[in-house]
Design an enzyme around this catalytic site. Structure first.
Site, PDB file in Angstrom:
ATOM      1  N   ILE A  47       0.868  -1.174   0.000  1.00 13.13           N
ATOM      2  CA  ILE A  47       0.000   0.000   0.000  1.00 13.13           C
ATOM      3  C   ILE A  47       0.905   1.224   0.000  1.00 13.13           C
ATOM      4  CG2 ILE A  47      -1.826   1.238   1.228  1.00 13.13           C
ATOM      5  CD1 ILE A  47      -2.443  -1.539   2.608  1.00 13.13           C
ATOM      6  N   CYS A  57       4.621  -2.513   3.143  1.00 10.22           N
ATOM      7  CA  CYS A  57       4.855  -3.683   2.301  1.00 10.22           C
ATOM      8  C   CYS A  57       3.766  -4.740   2.506  1.00 10.22           C
ATOM      9  CB  CYS A  57       6.208  -4.300   2.628  1.00 10.22           C
ATOM     10  SG  CYS A  57       7.611  -3.219   2.295  1.00 10.22           S
ATOM     11  N   GLU A  59       4.138  -7.912   3.048  1.00 12.92           N
ATOM     12  CA  GLU A  59       4.464  -8.815   4.138  1.00 12.92           C
ATOM     13  C   GLU A  59       4.042  -8.238   5.486  1.00 12.92           C
ATOM     14  OE1 GLU A  59       6.271  -7.709   1.542  1.00 12.92           O
ATOM     15  OE2 GLU A  59       8.184  -8.773   1.465  1.00 12.92           O
ATOM     16  N   CYS A  95      12.027  -6.921   2.132  1.00 16.17           N
ATOM     17  CA  CYS A  95      12.977  -5.867   2.483  1.00 16.17           C
ATOM     18  C   CYS A  95      13.482  -6.069   3.905  1.00 16.17           C
ATOM     19  CB  CYS A  95      12.327  -4.488   2.324  1.00 16.17           C
ATOM     20  SG  CYS A  95      11.132  -4.080   3.617  1.00 16.17           S
ATOM     21  N   CYS A  98      10.779  -5.652   6.675  1.00 14.50           N
ATOM     22  CA  CYS A  98       9.902  -6.825   6.765  1.00 14.50           C
ATOM     23  C   CYS A  98      10.618  -7.988   7.439  1.00 14.50           C
ATOM     24  CB  CYS A  98       9.409  -7.226   5.381  1.00 14.50           C
ATOM     25  SG  CYS A  98       8.200  -6.065   4.705  1.00 14.50           S
TER      26      CYS A  98
END
Length: 142
Positions: A47, A57, A59, A95, A98
């Site tokens: 989003i 993210c 995740e 990333c 995350c």
């Protein structure tokens, strides 16, 4: 370890979640499917935000949804991502932020991260492989 049927299901669910991506700035759509230890699946998509730093993210969206519903134990996550309207040609690895969120809630030796280009083309790694020497709650115990 999760079986092949569950791996395929998680990948399919992640592809479906990817359709909900709100990514008007990058056109990079990501979907995630998070498997809890009790067999529940929580989805997430990326989003974006015009200010960039409030972007979330896929995740983390899945993790935050699950945690907000009381879930705290997780087995695996499937992640798919790529340019809008194009075939996925690369793996969308999580990333660093995350990975750190995963470290908060997952056993790094056993939590499986599935990155996929399709249901038949994927890689599986543990959190420990993607975040060696990760910092977690155990580091704060004296």
């Amino acid at each position: 370890m999760i079986d092949n049927d569950m791996i395929e299901k998680l990948i399919e669910v992640a592809f479906h979640a990817r359709q909900n991506s709100y990514s008007p700035y990058s056109d990079y759509q990501v979907g995630a499917a998070l498997l809890t230890e009790d067999g529940s699946i929580y989805t997430g998509c990326n989003i974006e935000n015009a200010a960039y730093s409030p972007t979330n993210c896929a995740e983390r969206t899945a993790f935050f949804k699950a945690v907000s519903e009381g879930k705290r134990q997780f087995s695996a996550i499937s992640i798919v991502g790529g340019a809008k309207g194009k075939e996925i040609v690369e793996y969308a690895n999580p990333c660093g932020v995350c990975r750190q969120v995963m470290m908060e809630f997952c056993n790094p030796q056993t939590f499986q991260i599935i990155v996929a280009k399709s249901v038949s083309e994927y890689e599986i790694k543990t959190l420990e492989e993607l975040l060696p020497n990760g910092f977690g709650a155990a580091n704060l115990q004296f």
